[in-house]
Enzyme design. Structure first.
Site, PDB file in Angstrom:
ATOM      1  NE  ARG A  13      -2.823  -1.478   3.211  1.00  0.00           N
ATOM      2  CZ  ARG A  13      -3.205  -1.158   4.446  1.00  0.00           C
ATOM      3  NH1 ARG A  13      -3.968  -0.108   4.635  1.00  0.00           N
ATOM      4  NH2 ARG A  13      -2.834  -1.899   5.469  1.00  0.00           N
ATOM      5  N   GLY A  76       3.606 -15.191   7.421  1.00  0.00           N
ATOM      6  CA  GLY A  76       2.948 -14.769   8.652  1.00  0.00           C
ATOM      7  C   GLY A  76       3.944 -14.339   9.714  1.00  0.00           C
ATOM      8  CG  ASP A 100       5.311  -1.984   9.931  1.00  0.00           C
ATOM      9  OD1 ASP A 100       5.433  -2.370  11.110  1.00  0.00           O
ATOM     10  OD2 ASP A 100       4.536  -2.521   9.124  1.00  0.00           O
ATOM     11  CD  GLU A 150      -4.472 -11.236  13.818  1.00  0.00           C
ATOM     12  OE1 GLU A 150      -4.265 -10.335  13.004  1.00  0.00           O
ATOM     13  OE2 GLU A 150      -4.131 -11.155  15.015  1.00  0.00           O
ATOM     14  CG  ASN A 165      -1.396  -8.286  19.182  1.00  0.00           C
ATOM     15  OD1 ASN A 165      -0.507  -7.981  19.971  1.00  0.00           O
ATOM     16  ND2 ASN A 165      -1.194  -9.050  18.113  1.00  0.00           N
ATOM     17  CG  ASN A 223      -0.059  -0.938   7.367  1.00  0.00           C
ATOM     18  OD1 ASN A 223       0.800  -1.802   7.298  1.00  0.00           O
ATOM     19  ND2 ASN A 223      -0.804  -0.760   8.447  1.00  0.00           N
ATOM     20  CG  ASN A 373      33.676  46.109   3.864  1.00  0.00           C
ATOM     21  OD1 ASN A 373      33.083  45.594   2.906  1.00  0.00           O
ATOM     22  ND2 ASN A 373      33.119  47.023   4.638  1.00  0.00           N
ATOM     23  CE1 TYR A 383      37.338  22.399 -10.736  1.00  0.00           C
ATOM     24  CE2 TYR A 383      35.688  23.380 -12.182  1.00  0.00           C
ATOM     25  CZ  TYR A 383      36.424  22.279 -11.766  1.00  0.00           C
ATOM     26  OH  TYR A 383      36.249  21.070 -12.383  1.00  0.00           O
ATOM     27  CB  SER A 401      31.634  46.717  -5.351  1.00  0.00           C
ATOM     28  OG  SER A 401      31.134  47.150  -4.107  1.00  0.00           O
TER      29      SER A 401
HETATM   30  C1  UD1 Z   1      -0.526  -8.013  13.174  1.00  0.00           C
HETATM   31  C2  UD1 Z   1      -1.096  -8.897  14.260  1.00  0.00           C
HETATM   32  C3  UD1 Z   1      -2.351  -8.218  14.833  1.00  0.00           C
HETATM   33  C4  UD1 Z   1      -2.017  -6.852  15.340  1.00  0.00           C
HETATM   34  C5  UD1 Z   1      -1.342  -6.009  14.246  1.00  0.00           C
HETATM   35  C6  UD1 Z   1      -0.841  -4.740  14.828  1.00  0.00           C
HETATM   36  C7  UD1 Z   1      -0.594 -11.186  13.670  1.00  0.00           C
HETATM   37  C8  UD1 Z   1      -1.113 -12.427  13.075  1.00  0.00           C
HETATM   38  N1  UD1 Z   1      -1.441 -10.159  13.708  1.00  0.00           N
HETATM   39  O1  UD1 Z   1      -1.476  -7.954  12.145  1.00  0.00           O
HETATM   40  O2  UD1 Z   1      -2.874  -8.991  15.876  1.00  0.00           O
HETATM   41  O3  UD1 Z   1      -3.173  -6.209  15.814  1.00  0.00           O
HETATM   42  O4  UD1 Z   1      -0.221  -6.726  13.692  1.00  0.00           O
HETATM   43  O5  UD1 Z   1      -0.422  -3.879  13.816  1.00  0.00           O
HETATM   44  O6  UD1 Z   1       0.534 -11.146  14.117  1.00  0.00           O
HETATM   45  N2  UD1 Z   1       5.747  -9.489   8.692  1.00  0.00           N
HETATM   46  C9  UD1 Z   1       6.848 -10.209   8.298  1.00  0.00           C
HETATM   47  N3  UD1 Z   1       6.654 -11.430   7.728  1.00  0.00           N
HETATM   48  C10 UD1 Z   1       5.423 -11.957   7.538  1.00  0.00           C
HETATM   49  C11 UD1 Z   1       4.306 -11.202   7.936  1.00  0.00           C
HETATM   50  C12 UD1 Z   1       4.511  -9.963   8.526  1.00  0.00           C
HETATM   51  O7  UD1 Z   1       7.983  -9.766   8.468  1.00  0.00           O
HETATM   52  O8  UD1 Z   1       5.351 -13.065   7.022  1.00  0.00           O
HETATM   53  C13 UD1 Z   1       5.960  -8.170   9.296  1.00  0.00           C
HETATM   54  C14 UD1 Z   1       5.407  -7.062   8.429  1.00  0.00           C
HETATM   55  O9  UD1 Z   1       6.426  -6.541   7.591  1.00  0.00           O
HETATM   56  C15 UD1 Z   1       4.980  -6.029   9.453  1.00  0.00           C
HETATM   57  C16 UD1 Z   1       4.608  -6.876  10.675  1.00  0.00           C
HETATM   58  O10 UD1 Z   1       5.229  -8.121  10.495  1.00  0.00           O
HETATM   59  O11 UD1 Z   1       6.034  -5.192   9.830  1.00  0.00           O
HETATM   60  C17 UD1 Z   1       3.109  -7.044  10.847  1.00  0.00           C
HETATM   61  O12 UD1 Z   1       2.593  -7.689   9.721  1.00  0.00           O
HETATM   62  P1  UD1 Z   1       1.159  -7.335   9.166  1.00  0.00           P
HETATM   63  O13 UD1 Z   1       0.851  -8.242   8.054  1.00  0.00           O
HETATM   64  O14 UD1 Z   1       1.065  -5.873   8.940  1.00  0.00           O
HETATM   65  O15 UD1 Z   1       0.285  -7.729  10.432  1.00  0.00           O
HETATM   66  P2  UD1 Z   1      -1.228  -7.452  10.634  1.00  0.00           P
HETATM   67  O16 UD1 Z   1      -2.011  -8.315   9.731  1.00  0.00           O
HETATM   68  O17 UD1 Z   1      -1.459  -6.005  10.586  1.00  0.00           O
END
Ligand code: UD1
Ligand code: CA
Length: 453
Positions: A13, A76, A100, A150, A165, A223, A373, A383, A401
């Site tokens: 995004r 994830g 982030d 979630e 969370n 995001n 001055n 240069y 001047s």
């Molecule tokens: C996550 C949490 C959610 C919480 C929210 C807060 C989980 C399953 N959910 O959701 O409960 O309220 O953050 O903002 O944890 N990332 C990776 N690798 C991955 C997935 C994510 O490095 O495979 C990193 C992303 O770059 C980001 C962070 O983890 O910095 C969070 O990932 P994102 O997908 O934004 O989490 P949410 O779905 O927002």
């Protein structure tokens, strides 16, 4: 303690080729802010999980105390933390942060760490007006955390929960390894959720505790460019209020941007629309006019920087007057009481105490003594098309001047240079220097007039 920073996500995004965590907030990558905060907690291991744009991220924030774990596919948050495990010390707890989420304060993280100790599982939560999109904290009748669900997996009732969370958690590491290994991705997003670890911890009889930040903005993530801009404003407001608290006068706290560190003495005044970059130090009683850009500079007590002055590296002594429309470039060093006025550029040059260049001048690669001055339109020709050369001017020189000083050239103390002189040979102390030329007046001249067609 170990700290793992998740930074593998692509940030679709943001609509940008730059990995999300490298987008700048206050002039530095989002991730750099998180790493800075992490460092204040003195972790034994600091691991960044990278994926999208891994090479760029490594290059941008690489440092001896930072290790990188690669998450090839973003399966994830639980999967992401799993990738870091081989780099962690399993005898101490692990704190998970997000690359982030740049504005979390160390004091908030300490509160979470204190609540969790070495044996408990800790979750940083916050209660918000609109919990849409976040994981919800599900508690039992006694208020104990049962699970995190979630948004996409939540029931109607669960979606009404406003305690969310933040994503920031701390866990004993040895058990975390087992819990992560047992995660399943049978959920709405088909991801291995870090949030599911809470249930594993409860099953294992580990106490789950929560802590809250002082301010909601500490947990906000980026995001989109909209959210980035919002966090930038929050951050700048915080910086501005800290300056006000420290006694700095700001014409408008909403119209100052600090992209680095700004140190101010007593009774400093800053007018609107100023940008400070890198490391800037302002002495007592300094006043900065509107619309100035000041980077990597040290400005002495009582100095006045007038409107539209641009400094890209330089040092000004005490009671200097700069601008309006002055430009200092790297290596500019102005002695006390020097004046550098409108459309004067000073680069890699020293101006001694009380010397003045008030109008339309270029001073480059020069050593200028005291009380000199420098007349309007003076140019140091530093240069030759291939190399830079120095101009050296003694104390008490008067430069008429429209003078050109063709470097390398030395002008002795007390010299007077007549207006319109090109100085290409050294001049001895106390001499008057001029170029011989004639003024001619013609009486029979007729100025051309525009032809009518
Ligand atoms: C996550 C949490 C959610 C919480 C929210 C807060 C989980 C399953 N959910 O959701 O409960 O309220 O953050 O903002 O944890 N990332 C990776 N690798 C991955 C997935 C994510 O490095 O495979 C990193 C992303 O770059 C980001 C962070 O983890 O910095 C969070 O990932 P994102 O997908 O934004 O989490 P949410 O779905 O927002
Ligand atoms: Ca997600």
């Amino acid at each position: 303690m170990n700290i793992v920073i998740l930074a593998a996500g692509m940030g679709k995004r943001m609509r940008s080729a730059l990995p999300k965590v490298l987008h700048p907030l206050a002039g530095r990558p989002l991730l750099a802010h998180v790493i800075d905060t992490a460092r204040t907690l003195s972790p034994t291991r600091l691991v960044v999980v990278v994926g999208h744009g891994a090479e760029k991220v490594r290059e941008a924030v690489g440092a001896p105390d930072v290790q990188f774990a690669v998450q090839e596919q973003q399966l994830g948050t639980g999967h992401a933390v799993h990738q870091a495990l081989p780099l962690l010390d399993s005898s101490v707890p692990t704190l998970v942060l997000y690359g982030d989420v740049p504005l979390t304060r160390a004091s908030t993280l300490k509160r979470l760490l204190d609540a969790a100790g070495t044996e408990r599982y800790g979750v940083l939560t916050v209660t918000v007006d609109d919990p849409t999109g976040y994981g919800r904290i599900v508690r039992d009748a006694d208020g104990a955390v049962r699970k995190i669900v979630e948004q996409k997996d939540a029931s109607e009732a669960e979606r009404r929960i406003t305690e969310i969370n933040t994503g920031i958690v701390v866990s004993p590491t040895r058990t975390l390894e087992q819990w992560l290994a047992s995660l399943k991705n049978d959920n709405a997003q088909g991801e291995f959720y870090l949030t599911d670890v809470v249930e594993r911890a409860i099953e294992a009889g580990v106490e789950v505790v929560t802590a809250q930040p002082d301010a909601e903005w500490e947990t906000l993530g980026v995001n989109s460019k909209v959210q980035l801009a919002e966090l930038e404003r929050i951050n700048q407001r915080n910086v501005a209020y800290a300056l006000l608290e420290a006694g700095v006068t700001l014409a408008d706290p909403a119209r100052i941007d600090v992209r680095g560190t700004l140190e101010c003495g007593a009774d400093v005044t800053i007018d609107v629309n100023c940008v400070f970059e890198g490391r800037v130090t302002l002495g007592d009683n300094v006043s900065i006019g509107p619309n100035c850009v000041i980077r990597d500079a040290s400005i002495g007590a009582g100095t006045r920087v007038e409107a539209y002055t641009h400094i890209e590296g330089g040092t000004a002594g005490a009671n200097v007057v700069l601008g309006p429309y002055a430009r200092l470039r790297p290596g500019a060093v102005l002695g006390d009481e020097a004046h550098v006025g409108n459309f004067v550029e000073v680069k890699n040059a020293v101006m001694g105490r009380g010397s003045k260049a008030n109008h339309l001048t270029y001073i480059g690669d020069s050593d200028i003594g005291a009380r000199v001055n420098v007349g309007a339109g003076t140019i140091t020709c530093n240069y030759d098309g291939a190399n830079k050369h120095r101009t050296v001017i003694g104390d008490d020189v008067f430069i008429g001047s429209d003078t050109q000083l063709v470097a390398p050239v030395r002008v002795g103390r007390g010299v007077t240079i007549a207006a319109g002189t090109t100085v290409w040979k050294d001049v001895g102390e106390g001499e008057l220097v001029l170029n011989e030329k004639r003024q001619v007046s013609k009486t029979d001249y007729i100025r051309p007039t525009k032809k009518k067609v």
